[in-house]
Design an enzyme around this catalytic site. Structure first.
Site, short mmCIF file in Angstrom:
data_model
loop_
_atom_site.label_atom_id
_atom_site.label_comp_id
_atom_site.label_asym_id
_atom_site.label_seq_id
_atom_site.Cartn_x
_atom_site.Cartn_y
_atom_site.Cartn_z
N GLU A 131 0.84 -1.20 0.00
CA GLU A 131 0.00 0.00 0.00
C GLU A 131 0.87 1.26 0.00
O GLU A 131 1.68 1.46 0.90
CB GLU A 131 -0.90 0.00 1.25
CG GLU A 131 -1.64 1.31 1.47
CD GLU A 131 -2.44 1.34 2.78
OE1 GLU A 131 -2.45 0.32 3.50
OE2 GLU A 131 -3.04 2.38 3.06
N ASP A 188 -4.20 0.10 9.80
CA ASP A 188 -5.30 0.99 10.18
C ASP A 188 -6.53 0.65 9.35
O ASP A 188 -6.52 -0.31 8.57
CB ASP A 188 -4.89 2.47 10.00
CG ASP A 188 -4.51 2.78 8.56
OD1 ASP A 188 -4.72 1.92 7.68
OD2 ASP A 188 -3.98 3.88 8.30
#
Ligand code: 0RA
Length: 648
Positions: free
Chosen positions: A435, A510
């Site tokens: 990511e 997260d």
């Protein structure tokens, strides 16, 4: 021959019982052979094993409800209202039936073959295995106006069968089993309520009318649910389609018997583009399909084509409807109950009995043909959907040809963002889907470039749950992933061409990271399920904290570890304080840290993604992939643990 500890402690045991203890000792020595694993999965397996016995009693027509209780100490009670396990002495073994069931391997229902109609093939290792792997197990039997009791420790009999004082209700019947899994065996002792509840809900759908309840008595999470599906699989399809827009209200439903095989099928179309077909044999999810599913698929294709031809819907078209066409947007559940199931395949979840194919095909051909005759509106909706799928298939074929031309072997066509590895043997190679560009940069610097490839992904990838194949293939980010893996997509996917045998998803710890991971998993689950089935897909486990003092530093992967390190460093001498850094993103780690904590095969942990429960996975995806953003955020937050454990 050496004597076991139990033999020495109780020298009065006769030869038969020594045999018994040997059997259960074998289970304790090699628990994995009997329940697959000693982690969370194996732990939950114990419950399924006991519940299966009660369900068998219900299938035989003698029990109407099963209650499961998770006690505050993570022990389990399973109660049924069946005939009660027999208590009379077995003619050969000369011990009460209940003791036999609890202490002899595979004694499950063997002492009364005829009373058992069908029996689970996969679990079915018998409740004695649960006994062997429990620190303590107690059983109560209510039969013939009396209540009986026995208890055991680690498989060994402690209290021989005794009759308890009569309770007021002398008509009460049934069996109660209480057990506490042995901490000497299991690495995980906490039961996951959602996991158990989902399986029990599924079992209630699969066994029409049976009432199954689950109660959690653990502090702070007290909860009770009762599952009962009067409509059987019809209700399961309703549940699966709950979040989708359905194309016809009435669920097509078949419940019948042919050649001694019970066949139950329910289906309904939705406006989506995916196929959600689940099949079960004797309550076991046949992930790999088999003869029953083949029978269903060919009957669907044939009957719908026949109807379309007769109704003139295909007159102008120069094609017939393919299997994929008639299954686009289909949600279906097929459940068969077979006397002697043969399970095959990698994970033993593929039905092999050839007689089942013809039975299912015949029943579905006949009943579906007359259903379509009687419900022309439903029939037309289904055919319209299939025809439009066939048209899209043509467009998709063209789009696919484009990706196929960019041969994976042609390195010149590999995406520019990909930092490939230098080795070429796929079995040795892994690719990290990372990511963000900054984490991607660290990963590129930190990696071992011999066998580790890095593909940074920018932002969120397309939600494939809401797109047809042509749109999916039109998406840049997705094309990059497909080309990098090099094995094609959907029907053209060929795992032999996969350029890596490990595909590791590395996202931030997260909510957004969890979302991106879910999008990636949805994509893989829908477009390259073989990759997941082969066990090639993993999730990286970056640490959550760095705990340091002076020159010493530790990485903690959860709260408990963090506390342990803080304690360890705090207790040492030296005046400097313990420094705790919480990593919010991968980008906060430098390349070397990322390598040590998350990428070095010697020290990292990676979670293998396992679509053992496709329904649960799919449900989760559906819920996560819905159109409303807020509920989705909430769900991810509430289920962060589940999402990151990914035992989906
Ligand atoms: C064998 C024979 C009979 C009942 C059972 C097994 C039985 C086993 C379990 C395990 C959990 N609950 C159960 N309930 C019943 C029936 C013998 C008879 O009454 O004829």
């Amino acid at each position: 021959m050496a004597k076991s500890a139990a033999e020495i402690a109780s020298p009065k045991y006769d030869a038969g019982q020594i045999q018994v203890l040997k059997g259960l000792e074998a289970v304790r020595k090699r628990p994995g052979m009997y329940i697959g694993s000693t982690s969370s999965r194996g732990l939950h397996h114990l419950v399924y094993e006991v519940v299966d016995n009660s369900i068998d009693e219900a299938l035989a027509g003698h029990a109407t409800k099963v209650d499961v209780i998770i006690h505050p100490d993570d022990s389990i009670t399973v109660i049924d209202d069946g005939r009660g396990i027999p208590v009379d002495l077995h003619p050969v073994e000369k011990i009460p039936g209940v003791e036999l069931a609890m202490t002899v391997l595979h004694a499950g229902g063997k002492f009364d073959k005829n009373s058992y109609k069908v029996s689970g093939g996969l679990h079915g290792v018998g409740v004695s295995v649960v006994n062997a792997l429990s620190e303590q197990l107690k059983v109560w039997v209510r039969r013939g106006g009396k209540e009986y009791y026995m208890d055991f420790e680690r498989g060994g009999t402690v209290t021989k069968l005794k009759t308890l004082p009569m309770k007021s209700d002398t008509k009460a019947r049934g069996t109660t089993v209480w057990f506490k899994p042995d901490p000497k065996i299991f690495t995980e002792l906490k039961f996951d309520y959602d996991l158990l509840a989902n399986r029990l809900r599924e079992l209630s759908y699969l066994n029409k009318g049976l009432t199954i309840s689950i109660k959690d008595e653990r502090e702070g999470q007290e909860k009770t649910e009762v599952f009962q599906a009067k409509g059987g699989l019809k209700e399961m399809v309703q549940f699966l389609n709950a979040k989708r827009k359905v194309l016809h209200q009435e669920i097509v439903y078949i419940d019948t018997e042919r050649d001694g095989i019970e066949i139950e099928l329910a289906f309904q179309y939705n406006d989506g583009y995916n196929e959600n077909v689940f099949s079960f044999v004797n309550n076991i999810n046949t992930h790999e399909g088999g003869t029953h599913l083949t029978g269903l698929k060919s009957a669907l294709t044939r009957t719908i084509n026949n109807y379309a031809a007769k109704s003139g819907a295909l007159k102008k078209a120069d094609f017939t409807l393919s299997g994929d066409d008639v299954r686009e947007g289909l949600t279906a559940v097929l459940s068969v109950k077979v006397r002697e199931p043969q399970f095959e395949g990698q994970t033993k979840t593929k039905l092999g009995n050839s007689e089942v194919e013809g039975a299912v095909k015949g029943v579905v051909n006949e009943q579906l043909a007359s259903y379509l005759e009687e419900h022309p509106r439903v029939a037309n909706t289904v055919i319209e959907k299939a025809v439009s799928a066939a048209r899209a298939r043509e467009a998709a074929r063209k789009a696919r040809d484009l990706t196929r031309k960019k041969s994976a072997l042609d390195v010149g066509n590999l995406p520019g963002k990909l930092a490939d590895c230098s080795l070429s043997d796929p079995a040795l190679c892994e690719i990290y889907l990372v990511e963000g560009d900054s984490a991607g940069g660290s990963a590129k610097q930190g990696r071992n470039r011999a066998f580790q490839a890095i593909l940074p992904l920018r932002g969120k990838i397309l939600n494939v749950e809401r797109a047809r194949i042509d749109k999916i293939l039109g998406n840049e980010e997705i094309r990059t992933i497909v080309t990098a893996i090099g094995a094609g997509i959907k029907d053209d996917f060929n795992i032999e061409n996969a350029r890596y045998h490990k595909l590791i998803l590395m996202t931030d710890a997260d909510v957004d990271g969890a979302h991106i991971r879910t999008l990636l998993l949805t994509f893989l689950y829908r477009q390259m399920p073989q990759l997941i089935e082969a066990g090639y897909v993993y999730i990286a486990q970056p640490p959550l904290y760095r705990v340091a003092k002076g020159k010493e530093e530790f990485y903690a992967y959860d709260e408990k570890e963090r506390e342990e390190y803080v304690k360890r460093l705090g207790n040492g001498e030296g005046k400097s304080t313990v420094n705790i850094q919480r990593y919010k993103g991968l980008g906060e780690m430098n390349p070397l840290q990322l390598w040590h904590t998350t990428m070095d095969p010697e020290t990292r942990t990676i979670l293998q993604v396992n679509v053992e429960d496709a329904i649960l996975a799919n449900e989760t995806f559906e819920r996560l992939m819905g159109d409303d953003v807020e509920p989705r955020r909430l769900f991810i937050e509430q289920n962060a643990k589940f999402v990151s454990n990914l035992d989906i």
